[in-house]
Design an enzyme around this catalytic site. Structure first.
Site, PDB file in Angstrom:
ATOM      1  N   CYS A 254       0.546  -7.911  -3.793  1.00  0.00           N
ATOM      2  CA  CYS A 254      -0.895  -8.151  -3.713  1.00  0.00           C
ATOM      3  C   CYS A 254      -1.395  -8.738  -5.030  1.00  0.00           C
ATOM      4  O   CYS A 254      -0.686  -8.749  -6.051  1.00  0.00           O
ATOM      5  CB  CYS A 254      -1.634  -6.855  -3.363  1.00  0.00           C
ATOM      6  SG  CYS A 254      -1.857  -5.752  -4.765  1.00  0.00           S
TER       7      CYS A 254
ATOM      8  N   GLU B 278       4.824  -1.972  -6.556  1.00  0.00           N
ATOM      9  CA  GLU B 278       5.109  -2.765  -7.763  1.00  0.00           C
ATOM     10  C   GLU B 278       4.470  -2.115  -8.987  1.00  0.00           C
ATOM     11  O   GLU B 278       5.072  -2.027 -10.058  1.00  0.00           O
ATOM     12  CB  GLU B 278       4.554  -4.198  -7.609  1.00  0.00           C
ATOM     13  CG  GLU B 278       5.146  -4.984  -6.459  1.00  0.00           C
ATOM     14  CD  GLU B 278       4.394  -4.784  -5.150  1.00  0.00           C
ATOM     15  OE1 GLU B 278       3.913  -3.664  -4.862  1.00  0.00           O
ATOM     16  OE2 GLU B 278       4.292  -5.765  -4.397  1.00  0.00           O
TER      17      GLU B 278
ATOM     18  N   GLU C 142      -0.094   6.342  -1.165  1.00  0.00           N
ATOM     19  CA  GLU C 142      -1.448   6.230  -0.623  1.00  0.00           C
ATOM     20  C   GLU C 142      -2.246   7.503  -0.885  1.00  0.00           C
ATOM     21  O   GLU C 142      -1.719   8.517  -1.350  1.00  0.00           O
ATOM     22  CB  GLU C 142      -1.367   5.901   0.881  1.00  0.00           C
ATOM     23  CG  GLU C 142      -0.713   4.544   1.098  1.00  0.00           C
ATOM     24  CD  GLU C 142      -0.775   4.042   2.526  1.00  0.00           C
ATOM     25  OE1 GLU C 142      -1.081   4.831   3.454  1.00  0.00           O
ATOM     26  OE2 GLU C 142      -0.515   2.836   2.707  1.00  0.00           O
TER      27      GLU C 142
HETATM   28  N1  THU Z   1       1.311  -2.457  -0.744  1.00  0.00           N
HETATM   29  C1  THU Z   1       2.221  -2.403  -1.774  1.00  0.00           C
HETATM   30  O1  THU Z   1       2.785  -1.353  -2.079  1.00  0.00           O
HETATM   31  N2  THU Z   1       2.466  -3.551  -2.451  1.00  0.00           N
HETATM   32  C2  THU Z   1       1.830  -4.735  -2.216  1.00  0.00           C
HETATM   33  O2  THU Z   1       1.903  -5.625  -3.031  1.00  0.00           O
HETATM   34  C3  THU Z   1       1.112  -4.910  -0.956  1.00  0.00           C
HETATM   35  C4  THU Z   1       0.597  -3.654  -0.353  1.00  0.00           C
HETATM   36  C5  THU Z   1       1.009  -1.208  -0.036  1.00  0.00           C
HETATM   37  C6  THU Z   1      -0.366  -0.665  -0.334  1.00  0.00           C
HETATM   38  C7  THU Z   1      -0.634   0.147   0.902  1.00  0.00           C
HETATM   39  O3  THU Z   1      -0.086   1.447   0.725  1.00  0.00           O
HETATM   40  C8  THU Z   1       0.137  -0.548   2.004  1.00  0.00           C
HETATM   41  O4  THU Z   1       1.057  -1.416   1.353  1.00  0.00           O
HETATM   42  C9  THU Z   1      -0.734  -1.373   2.940  1.00  0.00           C
HETATM   43  O5  THU Z   1      -1.571  -2.215   2.237  1.00  0.00           O
END
Ligand code: THU
Length: 138
Positions: free
Chosen positions: A95, A60, A49
């Protein structure tokens, strides 16, 4: 247990280990991914983040970009483990942006393994991203 189930459960374990490196001070949601290459290697990734939230990179995509940046583009499966810090969610789906990035390099039959190392389900990328826009469309 079949060989395939065994290899998927090791891939989930690799994703769970990668998740320990998650840098997620803003959401508190920790994700790990493990990408199996066609020649049997594993590239892992975690979410990273950023204070400028849109600069965040999902687990991913971290795994895919690590592999591609080392010259590897042939993949045979990806496993994802996520959840709030200190918990493991029974199901953490990739996502939309990560699905699109996977579709750049992987065929619709790519197995996408979701859940926990102990209990997971296997989907295909095509199920998660039907009618995708791919290099073949250009
Ligand atoms: N996140 C992922 O790493 N992969 C996904 O496919 C869904 C979301 C992370 C992004 C962010 O740091 C946290 O999860 C909350 O959205």
């Amino acid at each position: 247990m079949t060989d395939k189930t065994n290899s998927y459960s090791s891939l989930m374990e690799a994703a769970a280990r990668a998740r320990e490196f998650s840098y997620s001070p803003y959401s508190g949601f920790c994700v790990g991914a493990a990408l199996l290459t066609s020649d049997g290697r594993i590239f892992t990734g975690c979410n990273v983040e950023n204070a400028g939230l849109s600069a965040t990179n999902c687990a991913e995509r971290t795994a895919v970009f690590k592999a591609v940046s080392e010259g590897v583009r042939d993949f045979s499966a990806i496993a994802v483990v996520g959840g709030r810090r200190g918990e493991v969610s029974p199901f953490c789906a990739p996502c939309g942006v990560c699905r699109q990035v996977l579709a750049e390099f992987c065929a619709p039959d790519l197995p996408v393994i979701l859940g926990t190392p102990q209990a997971f389900k296997v989907y295909t990328l095509g199920e998660l991203l039907p009618f995708s826009f791919t290099p073949a469309d250009l």
